[in-house]
Design an enzyme around this catalytic site. Structure first.
Site, PDB file in Angstrom:
ATOM      1  CB  SER A 138      -0.975   0.173   1.147  1.00 53.79           C
ATOM      2  OG  SER A 138      -1.652   1.276   1.297  1.00 53.79           O
ATOM      3  CE1 TYR A 148      -4.130  -2.225   5.372  1.00 54.47           C
ATOM      4  CE2 TYR A 148      -3.243  -0.089   4.875  1.00 54.47           C
ATOM      5  CZ  TYR A 148      -3.845  -1.385   4.438  1.00 54.47           C
ATOM      6  OH  TYR A 148      -4.115  -1.679   3.203  1.00 54.47           O
TER       7      TYR A 148
END
Length: 256
Positions: A138, A148
């Site tokens: 990501s 995350y």
């Protein structure tokens, strides 16, 4: 006929990888927690693409179930030619506001599962002198926005490291680093993205097609979308205190 194993294949980016790889003539091994959702995907893809789809239900946060997937990824009699480590989820709250068990589960799925399956498939691919590993990371990995982002940073750096170790073996490793993509990722994590401007979203098909093209070309990092290529270039050059600023971190938490 080549075979691809895809985690998180029941929806979103994983399902799109399954559709596009099937359209390219790959048989599939699809992995997700829910057997009923996987059976639906199997029926739809086999009808549309005429390939064989093997269903492998597994909760990748469970070490025993993860090992079952790893055993399939390393099976010399049924080789996996393409591994797509895609399974993942996000948490809406800051680190200290989440139960630590949820944070551990996130790391189990995003980090440990990627490590274990890459080791299993990568070892078998190296012995056969061919294969592709695609790790869905990501843009958040270049930011400081919670567990995350930290997990995705690990995925990107791990992919770069493994790609270097496998150079010259016929096995390639590609980290696909999307920004905002319209999937059920945000709703599943109860993450509100209603204020995100339209130009920041990259079409799902483009994310996957660009990722597959990058893997085919042997590229190590793929950032789909011109806007995110620009953003990640800036992030890599920006001073770390700016990256750590609360506004930057909160604006870009949980990208996919």
């Amino acid at each position: 006929m080549p075979t691809a194993l895809i985690t998180g294949a029941s929806s979103g980016i994983g399902r799109e990888f399954a559709d596009q790889l099937a359209a390219m003539g790959h048989d599939l091994v699809i992995v997700a927690r829910r057997d009923d959702a996987l059976q639906q995907v199997k029926a739809e893809i086999e009808t549309a693409a005429g390939v064989s789809v093997e269903v492998l239900p597994a909760d990748l946060a469970d070490r025993t179930q993860l090992q079952r997937v790893a055993d399939r990824a390393s099976d010399a009699d049924r080789p996996i030619d393409v591994l797509v480590n895609n399974a993942g989820f996000g948490l809406a709250k800051p680190f200290l506001d989440n139960p630590v068990e949820d944070e551990e589960r996130l790391l189990d799925v995003l980090v440990r599962a990627t490590l274990v399956l890459s080791h299993a498939a990568g070892t078998a691919m190296r012995e056969r002198k061919g294969g592709r590993i695609i790790n869905v990371s990501s843009v958040a990995g270049w930011m400081a926005s919670g567990t995350y982002a930290a997990a995705k940073s690990w995925v990107t750096v791990f992919s770069e490291s493994l790609a270097g170790q496998l150079a010259g073996t016929g096995v390639t490793v590609t980290a696909v680093c999307p920004g905002f993509v319209h999937t059920d990722f945000h709703s599943a994590g109860d993450i509100d993205r209603s204020s995100t401007p339209g130009f920041m979203w990259v079409p799902l098909k483009d994310v996957v097609s660009q990722g597959l093209a990058a893997a085919e070309q042997g590229k190590t990092i793929c950032v789909p979308g011109t806007q995110y290529k620009v953003l990640t270039t800036l992030l890599r050059a920006a001073p770390r205190p700016l990256i750590r600023s609360r506004r930057i971190a909160s604006t870009h938490r949980n990208q996919e």
